[in-house]
Design a protein around this motif. Structure first.
Motif, mmCIF file in Angstrom:
data_model
loop_
_atom_site.group_PDB
_atom_site.id
_atom_site.type_symbol
_atom_site.label_atom_id
_atom_site.label_comp_id
_atom_site.label_asym_id
_atom_site.label_seq_id
_atom_site.Cartn_x
_atom_site.Cartn_y
_atom_site.Cartn_z
ATOM 1 N N ASP A 1 -12.408 -0.401 7.327
ATOM 2 C CA ASP A 1 -13.663 -0.029 6.798
ATOM 3 C C ASP A 1 -13.970 1.009 7.788
ATOM 4 O O ASP A 1 -15.142 1.217 7.923
ATOM 5 C CB ASP A 1 -14.501 -1.309 6.747
ATOM 6 N N GLU B 1 -13.470 -9.414 9.300
ATOM 7 C CA GLU B 1 -14.134 -9.220 7.847
ATOM 8 C C GLU B 1 -12.840 -9.542 6.886
ATOM 9 O O GLU B 1 -12.859 -10.438 6.001
ATOM 10 C CB GLU B 1 -14.717 -7.909 7.487
ATOM 11 N N GLU B 2 -11.600 -8.949 7.537
ATOM 12 C CA GLU B 2 -10.540 -9.103 6.359
ATOM 13 C C GLU B 2 -10.035 -10.479 6.267
ATOM 14 O O GLU B 2 -9.151 -10.884 5.508
ATOM 15 C CB GLU B 2 -9.166 -8.422 7.068
ATOM 16 N N VAL C 1 -15.575 -0.594 1.930
ATOM 17 C CA VAL C 1 -14.952 0.320 0.768
ATOM 18 C C VAL C 1 -14.666 -0.605 -0.597
ATOM 19 O O VAL C 1 -14.957 -1.617 -0.625
ATOM 20 C CB VAL C 1 -13.430 0.819 1.220
HETATM 21 MN MN MN Z 1 -13.384 -3.665 4.009
#
Ligand code: MN
Length: 414
Positions: free
Chosen positions: A268, A297-298, A343
């Motif tokens: 991102d 986050e992933e 995204v």
């Molecule tokens: Mn992302």
């Protein structure tokens, strides 16, 4: 008599950036992308993103704050660094926190190959690192592409060792082998999901054995010997390590017209870069502004450096105390607004069946406002308030921001 309506004004449609802007604005977009490409080429891991963004903020007068020390109230431009993997940038407003804050959030991590806890082994005269993949990868993307290695480990004497290999031309790269087409019949009949097993994604790191033939595991030991000579590493030190393998691809223009940009880590870092630019350039200093660049986050935003950690609360609690605010932490959250940036997927004509064409974002049609995400029956979704959505689109229209809306594919595709 009722006023005559122009029917086309009733429609909600998005337009292409290329149709809407003039030559000067097109040139500005290309120029902006040049700096973005340079940024992407400098940052391959979450730690490098945090280091680089702090450097850029430092140039605009932002200074790192230690939560164990007093706050210098003259300084309104603050950086809070969480283990070098996530960072929160705060520009205090005229009344510090009293009016709440405007918050932007993006994530610094990207899918990659991490290492298992005992990664180094040899098999049939080849030394390997055994990875554990991080985030939502497609396994067939990873064999037969050049890989770089980046990361940190801590020696027994507590010394930090930073490793970065493969991004420069004279450095070696690493590789996961693929099966040659002539031997692949059995695999070709498997479904895509099962064609490559996670345990087959092993990274080749060496093949020259030590000269003494009496020693066992001569190739593995030769690799350890190299690591020891260059970084003082022993095998146990690999257990402390945050070592990541990432694709060795430079950010490049795509297409004859150079209208697109291909790179590792867009997701991102495209939001990290643009949010940081917006945050640093914003001239409105009345209300407090916060930029949160979060890690993990992933893998579901879990852990001490993730958005679900208490790092933000910790900092706001510190600021409430040191600015002698009348607000409680809960008051502050209630008075604040946040945009979570990430995204999404644009409609891909090659894979039409995965998208709802009427509810998809389109390439080149500007940034995407996503009201909600979620899967199946809007499970786990955060649905933005109608009032907030209206406030944003009015603001964007007023400032001539090119925007669209869209969904991440069809319902039940996630
Ligand atoms: Mn992302």
């Amino acid at each position: 008599m009722p006023k005559k309506v122009k029917f086309e004004n009733l429609l909600f449609k998005s337009e292409s950036f290329w149709d809407k802007v003039n030559q000067k604005e097109k040139a500005a977009a290309f120029e902006f992308s040049e700096d973005y490409k340079k940024f992407l080429n400098r940052v391959k891991t979450e730690k490098q993103v945090v280091t680089e963004t702090i450097k850029l903020a430092n140039q605009q007068g932002f200074k790192e704050v230690n939560l164990d020390e007093d706050l210098n109230l003259k300084n309104k431009k603050l950086i809070f660094n969480n283990r070098g993997k996530s960072a929160i940038f705060i520009h205090l407003g005229e009344n510090n926190l009293e009016q709440g804050a405007k918050v932007l959030l993006a994530h610094v991590d990207a899918p990659r190959l991490d290492l298992k806890v005992k990664p180094l082994y040899e098999d049939s005269g080849i030394a390997y690192f055994k990875p554990h993949y991080y985030g939502g990868i497609k396994k067939y993307h990873w064999p037969a592409i050049p890989l770089e290695l980046h990361g940190t480990l801590i020696l027994k004497n507590k010394q930090h060792i930073e490793i970065s290999l493969g991004s420069k031309k004279d450095e070696p790269i690493f590789l996961i082998s693929d099966l040659l087409p002539h031997l692949e019949q059995e695999r070709m009949d498997k479904p895509l999901k099962k064609a490559i097993d996670a345990e087959e994604l092993n990274i080749i790191v060496g093949s020259i054995p030590l000269t003494d033939k009496k020693i066992k595991n001569r190739v593995k030991l030769a690799v350890l010997d190299w690591l020891n000579k260059n970084y003082q590493i022993k095998e146990v030190d690999l257990f402390t390590a945050d070592l990541h393998f990432v694709p060795h691809f430079e950010a490049r223009d795509i297409g004859f017209d150079r209208s697109m940009l291909g790179a590792y880590g867009h997701d991102d870092r495209v939001c990290v870069y643009t949010c940081l630019q917006a945050f640093l350039e914003s001239q409105n200093n009345q209300q407090t502004k916060i930029l949160y660049l979060a890690d993990k986050e992933e893998i579901g935003s879990v852990g001490a450096t993730s958005a679900q950690s208490l790092f933000l609360e910790n900092i706001l609690d510190y600021l409430i105390k040191h600015t002698h605010s009348s607000l409680s932490l809960y008051d502050l959250f209630r008075k604040s607004q946040a945009i979570s940036a990430d995204v999404t997927a644009a409609f891909d004509p090659d894979y039409k069946s995965a998208y709802d064409v009427h509810n998809s974002a389109h390439l080149g049609h500007g940034l995407v406002l996503e009201k909600y995400l979620g899967y199946r029956g809007k499970m786990m979704t955060v649905d933005a308030e109608p009032k907030f959505i209206r406030q944003l689109i009015n603001l964007f229209d007023q400032r001539k921001v090119i925007w669209q809306t869209g969904h991440l594919g069809k319902v039940d595709q996630l």
